[in-house]
Design an enzyme around this catalytic site. Structure first.
Site, mmCIF file in Angstrom:
data_model
loop_
_atom_site.group_PDB
_atom_site.id
_atom_site.type_symbol
_atom_site.label_atom_id
_atom_site.label_comp_id
_atom_site.label_asym_id
_atom_site.label_seq_id
_atom_site.Cartn_x
_atom_site.Cartn_y
_atom_site.Cartn_z
ATOM 1 N N TYR A 147 0.830 -1.207 0.000
ATOM 2 C CA TYR A 147 0.000 0.000 0.000
ATOM 3 C C TYR A 147 0.867 1.262 0.000
ATOM 4 O O TYR A 147 0.648 2.156 -0.828
ATOM 5 C CB TYR A 147 -0.958 -0.002 1.193
ATOM 6 C CG TYR A 147 -1.955 1.140 1.166
ATOM 7 C CD1 TYR A 147 -3.081 1.087 0.348
ATOM 8 C CD2 TYR A 147 -1.763 2.278 1.951
ATOM 9 C CE1 TYR A 147 -3.987 2.136 0.303
ATOM 10 C CE2 TYR A 147 -2.662 3.327 1.913
ATOM 11 C CZ TYR A 147 -3.770 3.249 1.094
ATOM 12 O OH TYR A 147 -4.670 4.303 1.048
ATOM 13 N N GLU A 154 1.551 6.425 -7.000
ATOM 14 C CA GLU A 154 0.403 7.183 -7.503
ATOM 15 C C GLU A 154 0.621 8.683 -7.324
ATOM 16 O O GLU A 154 0.448 9.473 -8.267
ATOM 17 C CB GLU A 154 -0.870 6.745 -6.762
ATOM 18 C CG GLU A 154 -1.331 5.339 -7.083
ATOM 19 C CD GLU A 154 -2.550 4.932 -6.281
ATOM 20 O OE1 GLU A 154 -3.369 5.822 -5.958
ATOM 21 O OE2 GLU A 154 -2.703 3.732 -5.969
#
Length: 221
Positions: A147, A154
């Site tokens: 994550y 991102e």
């Protein structure tokens, strides 16, 4: 009738999960193969088609939650899928300038490993009614590393694309126009970056809570 509908639901979700699982397996294979043979600059072009298909298919999961096919809360599903679609369609597909960056490799590796485990887990659950303990552990543990690496990739890619958005003015709506409204994609991208600040810790805490709940339940059983 209820039994038939339950069987139909199970068959559909089994097909869905295993199909998308194989899509993400293909993404990971192509990413690793390309990194070895050609370098990170060619990763996106090699994995583009299965990536777009596998990630866009996740839109169905929003529908699954809305109609009650699955118990996953929309509040957790919607933001995650929306951010993924924004990266795939709104950044990588829309702005080729970002595709050769090394962050694309870290993004796709993080996403594909996460999704391979997730869809395999639910594929087992729907097809056989259970998932192996090792798969349960992977499902609720690998996010601890993947994550942060995925989110960092991102955020990095959105930041990198900002100058290209501003220069191109792609997807911008300027006044005057028929709708008497305007939209600036550059500022929308900045807002999306801002959402990551409170959103990422919130999602991480949510997943930690889910991990504790799932693993403690597994121990009791």
């Amino acid at each position: 009738m209820a039994g038939f509908l339950s069987l139909l639901r199970r068959l559909y979700l089994t097909l869905y999960n295993w199909t998308v699982f194989f899509g993400w397996v293909q993404v990971l294979y192509l990413v690793l193969k390309t990194l070895k043979e050609s370098g990170h600059e060619h990763v996106y072009s090699a994995a583009e088609k299965p990536l777009i298909l596998a990630q866009t298919a996740a839109v169905l999961e929003i529908l699954h939650g809305l109609v009650g096919l699955v118990r996953s809360p929309i509040t957790a599903t919607l933001p995650q899928i929306s951010s993924r679609l924004f990266l795939v369609w709104g950044i990588l597909w829309s702005f080729p300038e970002t595709r050769t960056h090394v962050l694309v490799s870290s993004l796709l590796i993080s996403w594909s490993i996460t999704e391979i485990i997730r869809y395999l887990f639910f594929g087992f659950k729907e097809a056989f009614g259970f998932a192996p303990s090792w798969l349960l552990w992977l499902r609720y543990s690998t996010f601890l590393v993947l994550y942060p690496t995925g989110i960092s990739s991102e955020v990095g890619l959105i930041y990198i694309v900002l100058p290209f958005i501003k220069a191109s003015e792609k997807y911008c709506i300027r006044m005057p126009n028929t709708w008497n409204s305007s939209f600036d994609y550059f500022y929308a991208a900045i807002v999306s970056l801002g959402i990551y600040v409170p959103g990422s810790p919130h999602m991480y805490r949510y997943m930690l809570a889910q991990r504790k709940k799932a693993l403690s339940k597994s121990k009791r059983e």
